[in-house]
Structure formats: C-alpha cells, structure tokens
Design a protein around this motif. Sequence first.
Motif, PDB file in Angstrom:
ATOM      1  N   MET A 121       0.826  -1.207   0.000  1.00 30.63           N
ATOM      2  CA  MET A 121       0.000   0.000   0.000  1.00 30.63           C
ATOM      3  C   MET A 121       0.860   1.257   0.000  1.00 30.63           C
ATOM      4  O   MET A 121       0.633   2.186  -0.784  1.00 30.63           O
ATOM      5  CB  MET A 121      -0.923  -0.009   1.220  1.00 30.63           C
ATOM      6  CG  MET A 121      -1.833   1.199   1.324  1.00 30.63           C
ATOM      7  SD  MET A 121      -2.849   1.175   2.818  1.00 30.63           S
ATOM      8  CE  MET A 121      -1.568   1.380   4.082  1.00 30.63           C
ATOM      9  N   VAL A 122       1.886   1.295   0.856  1.00 36.96           N
ATOM     10  CA  VAL A 122       2.736   2.485   0.931  1.00 36.96           C
ATOM     11  C   VAL A 122       3.528   2.658  -0.362  1.00 36.96           C
ATOM     12  O   VAL A 122       3.701   3.784  -0.859  1.00 36.96           O
ATOM     13  CB  VAL A 122       3.685   2.382   2.146  1.00 36.96           C
ATOM     14  CG1 VAL A 122       4.677   3.551   2.162  1.00 36.96           C
ATOM     15  CG2 VAL A 122       2.881   2.364   3.447  1.00 36.96           C
ATOM     16  N   GLN A 123       3.999   1.550  -0.933  1.00 39.22           N
ATOM     17  CA  GLN A 123       4.723   1.652  -2.204  1.00 39.22           C
ATOM     18  C   GLN A 123       3.814   2.140  -3.327  1.00 39.22           C
ATOM     19  O   GLN A 123       4.266   2.847  -4.230  1.00 39.22           O
ATOM     20  CB  GLN A 123       5.342   0.297  -2.553  1.00 39.22           C
ATOM     21  CG  GLN A 123       6.518  -0.081  -1.683  1.00 39.22           C
ATOM     22  CD  GLN A 123       7.108  -1.427  -2.049  1.00 39.22           C
ATOM     23  OE1 GLN A 123       6.538  -2.180  -2.842  1.00 39.22           O
ATOM     24  NE2 GLN A 123       8.264  -1.764  -1.463  1.00 39.22           N
ATOM     25  N   SER A 124       2.541   1.781  -3.280  1.00 40.44           N
ATOM     26  CA  SER A 124       1.602   2.259  -4.304  1.00 40.44           C
ATOM     27  C   SER A 124       1.355   3.760  -4.203  1.00 40.44           C
ATOM     28  O   SER A 124       0.886   4.377  -5.159  1.00 40.44           O
ATOM     29  CB  SER A 124       0.261   1.512  -4.174  1.00 40.44           C
ATOM     30  OG  SER A 124      -0.418   1.875  -2.985  1.00 40.44           O
ATOM     31  N   TRP A 125       1.666   4.343  -3.047  1.00 37.15           N
ATOM     32  CA  TRP A 125       1.550   5.793  -2.880  1.00 37.15           C
ATOM     33  C   TRP A 125       2.759   6.543  -3.446  1.00 37.15           C
ATOM     34  O   TRP A 125       2.790   7.764  -3.420  1.00 37.15           O
ATOM     35  CB  TRP A 125       1.398   6.149  -1.405  1.00 37.15           C
ATOM     36  CG  TRP A 125       0.094   5.688  -0.810  1.00 37.15           C
ATOM     37  CD1 TRP A 125      -1.021   5.283  -1.469  1.00 37.15           C
ATOM     38  CD2 TRP A 125      -0.211   5.579   0.591  1.00 37.15           C
ATOM     39  NE1 TRP A 125      -2.018   4.933  -0.591  1.00 37.15           N
ATOM     40  CE2 TRP A 125      -1.545   5.105   0.694  1.00 37.15           C
ATOM     41  CE3 TRP A 125       0.489   5.823   1.762  1.00 37.15           C
ATOM     42  CZ2 TRP A 125      -2.172   4.884   1.916  1.00 37.15           C
ATOM     43  CZ3 TRP A 125      -0.129   5.607   2.981  1.00 37.15           C
ATOM     44  CH2 TRP A 125      -1.444   5.141   3.057  1.00 37.15           C
ATOM     45  N   GLY A 126       3.759   5.797  -3.897  1.00 38.89           N
ATOM     46  CA  GLY A 126       4.929   6.417  -4.498  1.00 38.89           C
ATOM     47  C   GLY A 126       6.207   6.257  -3.711  1.00 38.89           C
ATOM     48  O   GLY A 126       7.279   6.665  -4.170  1.00 38.89           O
ATOM     49  N   GLU A 136       8.593   3.991  -3.173  1.00 41.55           N
ATOM     50  CA  GLU A 136       9.083   2.704  -3.678  1.00 41.55           C
ATOM     51  C   GLU A 136      10.135   2.067  -2.777  1.00 41.55           C
ATOM     52  O   GLU A 136      10.301   0.844  -2.780  1.00 41.55           O
ATOM     53  CB  GLU A 136       9.662   2.897  -5.083  1.00 41.55           C
ATOM     54  CG  GLU A 136       8.649   3.350  -6.122  1.00 41.55           C
ATOM     55  CD  GLU A 136       7.621   2.272  -6.412  1.00 41.55           C
ATOM     56  OE1 GLU A 136       7.904   1.082  -6.157  1.00 41.55           O
ATOM     57  OE2 GLU A 136       6.518   2.620  -6.885  1.00 41.55           O
TER      58      GLU A 136
END
Length: 304
Positions: A147-152, A154
């Motif tokens: 989820m956090v990676q999908s927010w940018g 990476e």
Amino acid sequence: MSESTTRIHARPTASGWLQAWLPRLVLAPSVAVSLFFVYGFMLWTFVLSLTSSRMLPSYDFVGFGQYSRLMANERWWVASTNLMLFGVLFIVICLVIGALLAILLDQKIRQEGALRTIYLYPMALSFIVTGVVWKWLLNPQLGIQAMVQSWGFESFRFDWIVNPDMAIYTLVIAAVWQASGFVMALFLAGLRGIDDSIVKAAQLDGASLPRIYWRVVMPCLRPVVFSAVMILAHIAIKSFDLVVALTGGGPGYATDLPATFMYTHAFNRAQIGLGSASAMLMLGGVLAILIPYLYSELRSRKHG
C-alpha cells in the motif's frame, strides 16, 4: 417429653438432607470430568515424558532421558529464547499502552463508551482471526508495504514477516493489538476505584497531572499491575494459535515458541516423549506464574 422433642428436631429430614447434598451432587459430574480430563491427562503426560514413546505411547521408561534430549535440542532453545523476547515485549508494551489508554479515558472525555468498546473489541476476537488478519496486513505483496509503495514510496520496506531476524516482532505487534484493550479495561477499573480526594490533594499541592499519575495514582494500582502481568504472562506462555495463523513458526523455525515446539514434535514428528517433556516444562512455567498470583489473592482476601 422435652428429650423426645429434641431428638425429633435433631433428626435430619429428607428436605434438609437434599438441601445439604444437592450442591455437591450438582457439582460432582463437572468435578469428576475435570479431575479425569485435566489433571488425569496432566499426570499421563508426565508419565509419557519419562518414556521412550514415539508415534504411539509406550511404557519403556527411560527416566529423565527425554528432558536431557530436550535440553540438547537447539530448536527448543530457540523457542525458549523467542518466548522470553516475545513475553517481555508483549507484557511491557501492553502495560504501557493499556495504562495510557486508561488515563486518557479517565479524563471523562466525550464518547468514552464508544472508545472503550473500540479498544476492547480486539479481545473479543480469537487469536486465529487476529493472526490471519495481521498475516494479510504484513504480507509484503498485499499489505502495508504494498500500500505504501503504491503511494509512491518505492523504497519503503516492511517485510518483517519473511525476515527470520524480525519475524518474532510481528507476533508482538499482533498480540499487543489484541490484548492492550483488555489491560486498558483493568487499569480503568482500578482508576475509577481510587478516591478523588487523593488526586485533589495532590493538585492543591501544585503537582502536575503527569506527576500525579506517576507518583500518586500508579502506586495505588500495584495490585492491578500485578494481576495484568500474571494474565499476560499466562497468555504468552500458552501462545499457539497466533503463531500458527500468523507465521506457522517460520521462516524456518525462527518464530517457534514452546507451545508450537511441543505440538510439532508430539504430533508431526512422532516424538511423543519429547513433546510431553516440553509440555511439562511449559506447565512448570504456568505454575510458576499461577501460584504466586493465587497466593497474593488469598493473602489479600485474608487480610481484607
């Protein structure tokens, strides 16, 4: 005449006999079942721990040989070390969070009933449900990391559940989430039982609110703290379903606890004698916690 009358009155009647024995007759089946299925099987487990039983029970007694094997088993020491780490962190964090939540609710804030219900709700769930939910949340491909990676972000990593060095801490996170609300309820009940005049007197002396809670209120809650520690330690020693649902004891056996060690060796590896020995050591740990608790309770009632 008076003697015969006294004898008649002294003779027990059927209703009196029934009234005296009915509670015992009602409790007798449950007591008998408990004696046989709880204490009887405890005794049988101890007997098996003294034998060379493997897939099926046998009565080839080897003394304390299974206990010697257990002490020489690396996996048992990993499980015991994990229990110490898990137990200490679980108890300390639950006490801190529970105390802070109880102090927050003790300020007579709005929607106290709703917040108390929210904090207590996890305790209504089984550890199996808690383990499954946190397994999803901690899955690097599906949960918090994804989820956090999908927010940018990476470079964000939260893959503790697949890291042998960090996986034990995922058990702490899930267990604290479930049990801290229960500790909050214990502390809140204790806080509501403290005389307000003590707090008001400290306020008149110019003490700040944090100092009042630390110096005045918390010492009054020592019995509550003791009870909470006993209950949490008991939960930690018997933890099995949370481990099975969340990590399965892995990666490898990095998150093994004595309960999972016992189950694995007794039922999956056909080493009933070794598993029984580990079960008896777990029972000893529980008794080491339970006996001081019962002694404290009986002593307080006696002096009360």
